[in-house]
Design an enzyme around this catalytic site. Sequence first.
Site, PDB file in Angstrom:
ATOM      1  N   THR A   1       0.850  -1.189   0.000  1.00  0.00           N
ATOM      2  CA  THR A   1       0.000   0.000   0.000  1.00  0.00           C
ATOM      3  C   THR A   1       0.886   1.239   0.000  1.00  0.00           C
ATOM      4  O   THR A   1       1.913   1.268   0.678  1.00  0.00           O
ATOM      5  CB  THR A   1      -0.957   0.015   1.219  1.00  0.00           C
TER       6      THR A   1
ATOM      7  N   HIS B   1       2.128 -11.633  14.233  1.00  0.00           N
ATOM      8  CA  HIS B   1       3.194 -12.233  15.041  1.00  0.00           C
ATOM      9  C   HIS B   1       2.899 -13.692  15.393  1.00  0.00           C
ATOM     10  O   HIS B   1       3.782 -14.420  15.856  1.00  0.00           O
ATOM     11  CB  HIS B   1       3.381 -11.420  16.326  1.00  0.00           C
TER      12      HIS B   1
END
Length: 404
Positions: free
Chosen positions: A315, A367
């Site tokens: 992006t 994560h």
Amino acid sequence: MILEMKVPSPGESITEVEIATWLVEDGDYVEKDQAIAEVDSDKATLELPAEDSGIITLKAEEGDAVAVGAVVCHIDTSAKKPEGASSKKEAVKEEPVKKEEKPAEIKKEETYASGTASPAAKKILAEKGIAAGSIKGTGKDGRITKDDAVNATPSMGSPTTGGVRGSERKKLSMLRRKVAERLVAVKNETAMLTTFNEVDMKPIFDLRNEYKEAFKARHGVGLGFMSFFTKAVVRALQLYPDVNSMIDGDYKVAYDFQDISIAVSGPKGLMVPVIRNAENLTFRGVEAEVKRLAIRARDGDITIDEMTGGTFTITNGGVFGSMLSTPIINPPQSAILGMHNIVERPVAINGAVTIRPIMYVALSYDHRIIDGKESVGFLVAVKEALENPEELLMDGNAKKALEM
């Protein structure tokens, strides 16, 4: 013959759409394949074409959510096409309505209950920070009821100027609501973390300045930053395959290809078309595909298939002037790279301070599946490739890589 028009299925996972806009009115004559409505799904806005010619009768209102396969209008195919303006319905003459004399209003006498809030209303008003004296009660003797408190809106303050202070209440499109739902779900359902780095863009500036005119003349597309970033991301994904993986329940799904999603701002909101098998594309191929998908997204012609899938997203908030951000992961992907604006900044090179065009880059990742070693290593690999593009992205031969 009356033809029932049903909502077609825009895609496998879509069960409901919303009537965004009717492009015709009830009773109009429509031609076969004429666009009669725009419908919003949770992925894109699509046009609904008439299946035959005839007089149309609408069976759903704008803003209605209708199931795929539901009837939204009837077309009378036996009706003849009206000729010119004579086909329009004649306006019905309305007789002047006599004004009814209103009975004189009975002035209510104020009592001790006037303006007093009930216990439930008092609690709601306290939570909203609204004074009871600013609300007109509808209860007995002017008492403020719970409904009065629920419907009360906080004051926007006393205007200090004579400017316009209007407001508009507009329902969000189905696409915008789905985007909002997915973004909140990502924040709640993933262990999202963001790591940052900076990139010296001078080597890419030098390459573009040297080849961009010849590149455009030869290939018909500009040599932008997106091709360098896409190639750098593909290389980094191959070095750190966990970043190109996804979680599916208790399993990790790894891919041996790189489908790169690119975030594009469209008329209906954010869209994320996919560059398929970016690892097989040249600089020219990436630039041509980015241009094609961006134009289709901005013109509203993008298909659901072109936005489905993707193993990693890029992006670019820099086109709007963003200096730094923490992009939100595009589910079910595990990571997203944010590009930002390029600003000349003082940096130390070989012990001397010099001015260089610097871009901050950000990698947001899940994560649960990507550890710090992989995320930081991935972003460093992107940085290295962008700062040494000829060596790491072009095999030491810029002309050959750019197909010059």
